[in-house]
Design an enzyme around this catalytic site. Structure first.
Site, PDB file in Angstrom:
ATOM      1  N   TYR A   1      33.616   3.500 -23.665  1.00 55.30           N
ATOM      2  CA  TYR A   1      33.520   2.484 -22.678  1.00 55.30           C
ATOM      3  C   TYR A   1      34.310   1.156 -22.972  1.00 55.30           C
ATOM      4  O   TYR A   1      33.851   0.568 -24.019  1.00 55.30           O
ATOM      5  CB  TYR A   1      32.127   2.108 -22.496  1.00 55.30           C
ATOM      6  CG  TYR A   1      31.209   3.409 -22.491  1.00 55.30           C
ATOM      7  CD1 TYR A   1      31.045   3.966 -21.291  1.00 55.30           C
ATOM      8  CD2 TYR A   1      30.688   4.116 -23.623  1.00 55.30           C
ATOM      9  CE1 TYR A   1      30.301   5.029 -21.247  1.00 55.30           C
ATOM     10  CE2 TYR A   1      30.047   5.172 -23.526  1.00 55.30           C
ATOM     11  CZ  TYR A   1      29.591   5.667 -22.476  1.00 55.30           C
ATOM     12  OH  TYR A   1      29.073   6.987 -22.334  1.00 55.30           O
TER      13      TYR A   1
ATOM     14  N   ASP B   1       0.779  -1.200   0.162  1.00 54.08           N
ATOM     15  CA  ASP B   1      -0.009  -0.145   0.121  1.00 54.08           C
ATOM     16  C   ASP B   1       0.797   1.186   0.037  1.00 54.08           C
ATOM     17  O   ASP B   1       0.649   2.429   0.310  1.00 54.08           O
ATOM     18  CB  ASP B   1      -0.792   0.097   1.308  1.00 54.08           C
ATOM     19  CG  ASP B   1      -0.263  -0.159   2.628  1.00 54.08           C
ATOM     20  OD1 ASP B   1       1.053  -0.421   2.565  1.00 54.08           O
ATOM     21  OD2 ASP B   1      -0.726   0.000   3.431  1.00 54.08           O
TER      22      ASP B   1
ATOM     23  N   ASP C   1      26.390  10.127 -13.529  1.00 55.78           N
ATOM     24  CA  ASP C   1      25.425  10.629 -14.326  1.00 55.78           C
ATOM     25  C   ASP C   1      24.123  11.046 -13.515  1.00 55.78           C
ATOM     26  O   ASP C   1      23.397  10.399 -12.978  1.00 55.78           O
ATOM     27  CB  ASP C   1      25.060   9.853 -15.414  1.00 55.78           C
ATOM     28  CG  ASP C   1      24.303  10.194 -16.636  1.00 55.78           C
ATOM     29  OD1 ASP C   1      23.443  11.384 -16.336  1.00 55.78           O
ATOM     30  OD2 ASP C   1      23.986   9.767 -17.466  1.00 55.78           O
TER      31      ASP C   1
ATOM     32  N   HIS D   1      23.480   2.233 -18.084  1.00 57.86           N
ATOM     33  CA  HIS D   1      22.644   2.471 -17.217  1.00 57.86           C
ATOM     34  C   HIS D   1      22.565   2.092 -15.970  1.00 57.86           C
ATOM     35  O   HIS D   1      21.598   1.367 -15.447  1.00 57.86           O
ATOM     36  CB  HIS D   1      20.926   2.029 -17.769  1.00 57.86           C
ATOM     37  CG  HIS D   1      20.680   3.072 -18.890  1.00 57.86           C
ATOM     38  ND1 HIS D   1      19.662   2.858 -19.836  1.00 57.86           N
ATOM     39  CD2 HIS D   1      21.047   4.449 -19.213  1.00 57.86           C
ATOM     40  CE1 HIS D   1      19.542   3.879 -20.812  1.00 57.86           C
ATOM     41  NE2 HIS D   1      20.440   4.689 -20.544  1.00 57.86           N
TER      42      HIS D   1
ATOM     43  N   GLU E   1      28.999  14.898 -20.024  1.00 57.90           N
ATOM     44  CA  GLU E   1      27.599  15.276 -20.750  1.00 57.90           C
ATOM     45  C   GLU E   1      27.013  16.633 -20.230  1.00 57.90           C
ATOM     46  O   GLU E   1      27.285  16.941 -18.894  1.00 57.90           O
ATOM     47  CB  GLU E   1      26.565  14.369 -20.296  1.00 57.90           C
ATOM     48  CG  GLU E   1      25.196  14.620 -20.358  1.00 57.90           C
ATOM     49  CD  GLU E   1      24.085  13.715 -20.299  1.00 57.90           C
ATOM     50  OE1 GLU E   1      24.280  12.768 -19.219  1.00 57.90           O
ATOM     51  OE2 GLU E   1      23.087  13.603 -21.096  1.00 57.90           O
TER      52      GLU E   1
ATOM     53  N   HIS F   1      20.270  13.856 -26.885  1.00 56.80           N
ATOM     54  CA  HIS F   1      18.955  13.842 -26.902  1.00 56.80           C
ATOM     55  C   HIS F   1      18.185  15.103 -26.527  1.00 56.80           C
ATOM     56  O   HIS F   1      19.013  15.937 -25.650  1.00 56.80           O
ATOM     57  CB  HIS F   1      18.162  12.584 -26.294  1.00 56.80           C
ATOM     58  CG  HIS F   1      18.728  12.915 -24.595  1.00 56.80           C
ATOM     59  ND1 HIS F   1      18.478  13.696 -23.924  1.00 56.80           N
ATOM     60  CD2 HIS F   1      19.899  12.109 -24.090  1.00 56.80           C
ATOM     61  CE1 HIS F   1      18.926  13.349 -22.488  1.00 56.80           C
ATOM     62  NE2 HIS F   1      19.996  12.700 -22.774  1.00 56.80           N
TER      63      HIS F   1
ATOM     64  N   GLU G   1      26.921  14.475 -25.162  1.00 61.96           N
ATOM     65  CA  GLU G   1      27.262  13.557 -24.175  1.00 61.96           C
ATOM     66  C   GLU G   1      28.119  12.315 -24.717  1.00 61.96           C
ATOM     67  O   GLU G   1      27.822  11.250 -24.735  1.00 61.96           O
ATOM     68  CB  GLU G   1      26.156  12.962 -23.431  1.00 61.96           C
ATOM     69  CG  GLU G   1      25.073  12.304 -24.212  1.00 61.96           C
ATOM     70  CD  GLU G   1      23.949  11.706 -23.265  1.00 61.96           C
ATOM     71  OE1 GLU G   1      24.314  10.907 -22.489  1.00 61.96           O
ATOM     72  OE2 GLU G   1      22.637  12.139 -23.355  1.00 61.96           O
TER      73      GLU G   1
ATOM     74  N   HIS H   1      26.469   4.505 -27.798  1.00 57.39           N
ATOM     75  CA  HIS H   1      25.236   5.548 -27.941  1.00 57.39           C
ATOM     76  C   HIS H   1      25.313   6.721 -28.809  1.00 57.39           C
ATOM     77  O   HIS H   1      26.619   6.990 -29.408  1.00 57.39           O
ATOM     78  CB  HIS H   1      24.852   5.657 -26.628  1.00 57.39           C
ATOM     79  CG  HIS H   1      25.899   6.304 -25.683  1.00 57.39           C
ATOM     80  ND1 HIS H   1      25.941   7.782 -25.720  1.00 57.39           N
ATOM     81  CD2 HIS H   1      26.801   5.982 -25.006  1.00 57.39           C
ATOM     82  CE1 HIS H   1      26.981   8.359 -24.960  1.00 57.39           C
ATOM     83  NE2 HIS H   1      27.496   7.301 -24.236  1.00 57.39           N
TER      84      HIS H   1
ATOM     85  N   HIS I   1      14.761  12.881 -21.432  1.00 57.26           N
ATOM     86  CA  HIS I   1      14.735  12.424 -22.738  1.00 57.26           C
ATOM     87  C   HIS I   1      13.454  13.053 -23.270  1.00 57.26           C
ATOM     88  O   HIS I   1      12.482  12.569 -23.353  1.00 57.26           O
ATOM     89  CB  HIS I   1      14.833  10.959 -23.081  1.00 57.26           C
ATOM     90  CG  HIS I   1      16.026  10.313 -22.628  1.00 57.26           C
ATOM     91  ND1 HIS I   1      16.025   8.756 -22.332  1.00 57.26           N
ATOM     92  CD2 HIS I   1      17.314  10.670 -21.997  1.00 57.26           C
ATOM     93  CE1 HIS I   1      17.396   8.666 -21.868  1.00 57.26           C
ATOM     94  NE2 HIS I   1      18.030   9.833 -21.715  1.00 57.26           N
TER      95      HIS I   1
ATOM     96  N   ASP J   1      20.722  16.978 -16.912  1.00 59.15           N
ATOM     97  CA  ASP J   1      21.270  15.631 -17.235  1.00 59.15           C
ATOM     98  C   ASP J   1      22.735  15.853 -17.473  1.00 59.15           C
ATOM     99  O   ASP J   1      23.256  16.387 -18.491  1.00 59.15           O
ATOM    100  CB  ASP J   1      20.409  15.139 -18.489  1.00 59.15           C
ATOM    101  CG  ASP J   1      21.115  13.846 -18.940  1.00 59.15           C
ATOM    102  OD1 ASP J   1      21.825  13.115 -18.034  1.00 59.15           O
ATOM    103  OD2 ASP J   1      20.528  13.291 -20.036  1.00 59.15           O
TER     104      ASP J   1
ATOM    105  N   ARG K   1      32.351   9.253 -19.861  1.00 57.12           N
ATOM    106  CA  ARG K   1      31.220  10.109 -20.514  1.00 57.12           C
ATOM    107  C   ARG K   1      31.252  11.367 -19.868  1.00 57.12           C
ATOM    108  O   ARG K   1      31.628  11.701 -18.782  1.00 57.12           O
ATOM    109  CB  ARG K   1      29.683   9.602 -20.388  1.00 57.12           C
ATOM    110  CG  ARG K   1      28.736  10.307 -20.894  1.00 57.12           C
ATOM    111  CD  ARG K   1      27.412   9.601 -21.053  1.00 57.12           C
ATOM    112  NE  ARG K   1      26.767   9.332 -19.984  1.00 57.12           N
ATOM    113  CZ  ARG K   1      26.596   7.949 -19.429  1.00 57.12           C
ATOM    114  NH1 ARG K   1      27.155   6.874 -19.994  1.00 57.12           N
ATOM    115  NH2 ARG K   1      26.220   7.835 -18.343  1.00 57.12           N
TER     116      ARG K   1
HETATM  117  N1  GLY Z   1      20.936  10.334 -17.909  1.00 52.94           N
HETATM  118  C1  GLY Z   1      20.371   9.682 -19.155  1.00 52.94           C
HETATM  119  C2  GLY Z   1      21.025  10.109 -20.231  1.00 52.94           C
HETATM  120  O1  GLY Z   1      22.255  10.653 -20.152  1.00 52.94           O
HETATM  121  O2  GLY Z   1      20.651   9.853 -21.440  1.00 52.94           O
HETATM  122 MN    MN Z   2      22.727  11.607 -18.650  1.00 52.13          MN
HETATM  123 MN    MN Z   3      21.706  12.348 -21.456  1.00 54.18          MN
END
Ligand code: GLY
Ligand code: MN
Ligand code: MN
Length: 410
Positions: free
Chosen positions: A383, A36, A255, A238, A402, A349, A379, A345, A356, A266, A400
């Site tokens: 890797y 609950d 991140d 992720h 970003e 975005h 970003e 990747h 996103h 982000d 990374r």
């Molecule tokens: N934090 C998710 C991305 O960088 O797209």
């Molecule tokens: Mn990110």
């Molecule tokens: Mn991102």
């Protein structure tokens, strides 16, 4: 964001919808976390963009052809007992007084009232499939109209996805929206706190705590679950477990971004746990940084959405060949996707109310042109998990970098 802004947005949307149409948009549902206990409620971004109304169990209805009754909001009724247990509700009275609704009704009356609001409309702007429970209510209303059509009225002829118009509006950020996004980014400078706090032997969650503290103490929240990956975990795109120790000699990739006033930041930074990059770590870091700088340079009006990505891929691929991580000609490795072994990747975005964010990346099958007011992340990353052939020197390095960029006229 004040009520006037939401009124302007609804009017703009209704102008684009045209007469003979109706838009229907339900609030986000409350979600159960366990038994609950509910997850913290987060309003649906489209719903909040048009209304600023923060409650679940609510529905926006927009009817452009009705002169003074264009915006109808269905919501929960006031209820002293339920409010004592679960918190304040605005009720239909508050929806009219504070949120600019022309009319407001109890949510329980939706299926009695909505057919009458639809009866002269040809098209329904409603995105089917996002909320299957609510789809049933909409279809019940259409069917009841079909069964009981009076002279001169009819059931709507077509459904049109509401995303089509609304998401293009959301893609272009106003000055007020940019102000909120800048504040979200500023609060996310919690990255500096994490850098200062970091010591070998700490756990990843201890760095995550630096973000949660900074977000909450600034009236913000997280825009997405923070990723704090030490060493090999930095190679998991992720990774959110955040429960391993941070080891001397390794990098940590973080991140993490705040959500403030409904808008996301982000941001990713990658730094050495002990404060000093090894030569191998530095090689990768500097290459990723060069790729980010090249991509940001290409982020300007008139360029295509894909230009920053292409710029980043070019720098990364050439750099990997020079370092000896990849063998072959850069142009060939780019053409055949050889670079994607270490860069899997895309370079960014859209970002806004959703991390996103919404908005098409292509128009008529062509990459979209960048225009002032669009906001996106840049970003790039590399890797290199252990076991990568021919790259032992860089094993377990994941980097990374970003940042969040607004396209301006200049
Ligand atoms: N934090 C998710 C991305 O960088 O797209
Ligand atoms: Mn990110
Ligand atoms: Mn991102």
């Amino acid at each position: 964001m004040n009520a006037k802004v939401h009124t302007q947005r609804r009017r703009q949307l209704m102008r684009m919808m045209g007469d003979d149409s109706i838009a229907i948009l339900p609030a986000a549902p409350s979600l159960i976390r366990n038994r609950d206990v509910e997850h913290g409620f987060r309003q649906d971004s489209d719903f909040y963009y048009l209304s600023g109304f923060p409650e679940p169990e609510a529905v926006i209805v927009l009817i452009p052809h009705r002169k003074k009754k264009q915006y109808v909001l269905f919501c929960r009724e006031r209820d002293p007992l339920k409010e004592t247990w679960n918190g304040y509700r605005y009720g239909p009275e508050g929806a009219v007084e504070l949120f600019g609704a022309d009319e407001a009704y109890p949510i329980d009356d939706l299926e009695d009232i909505l057919p009458g609001l639809m009866e002269h409309c040809e098209s329904v702007h409603y995105t089917i499939g996002l909320n299957p429970e609510f789809d049933k209510h909409v279809l019940n209303c259409v069917n009841s109209l079909r069964r009981g059509s009076r002279r001169g009225t009819h059931a709507p002829y077509e459904f049109v996805s509401l995303d089509y118009l609304l998401h293009d509006m959301r893609l272009f950020k106003s000055r007020d929206e940019l102000r909120l996004m800048k504040k979200a980014a500023k609060i996310s400078v919690a990255h500096l706190n994490a850098m200062k706090a970091c010591q070998p032997g700490m756990y990843e969650y201890e760095l995550e705590a630096e973000f949660l503290y900074e977000f909450k103490s600034n009236g913000a929240d997280w825009a997405y679950p923070s990723i704090v990956g030490g060493g090999a975990n930095g190679c998991i795109l992720h990774y959110t477990e955040n429960n391993k120790p941070l080891n001397d000699g390794e990098l940590v990739l973080i991140d993490a971004g705040a959500e403030y006033g409904g808008y996301a930041a982000d941001i990713t930074r990658t730094f050495p746990v002990n404060g000093k990059y090894s030569n191998a770590q530095k090689e990768i870091y500097e290459l990723v940084l060069a790729a980010q700088e090249a991509a940001i340079k290409k982020t300007k009006p008139g360029n295509h959405w894909n230009d920053p990505h292409n710029a980043a891929v070019k720098v990364l691929t050439k750099g990997m060949v020079e370092l000896g991580m990849l063998k072959g000609k850069p142009a060939e490795l780019i053409k055949k996707g050889g670079y994607s072994k270490y860069y899997m990747h895309r370079t960014g975005h859209w970002i806004g109310m959703d991390v996103h964010d919404v908005g098409d990346y292509k128009v008529d099958d062509e990459w979209r042109l960048l225009e002032p007011g669009m906001t996106l992340t840049i970003e790039p990353g590399l890797y290199i998990p252990s076991g990568s052939r021919g790259a032992k020197r860089w094993w377990n390095i994941g980097v990374r970098i970003e940042d969040d960029i607004v396209v301006t006229k200049e």
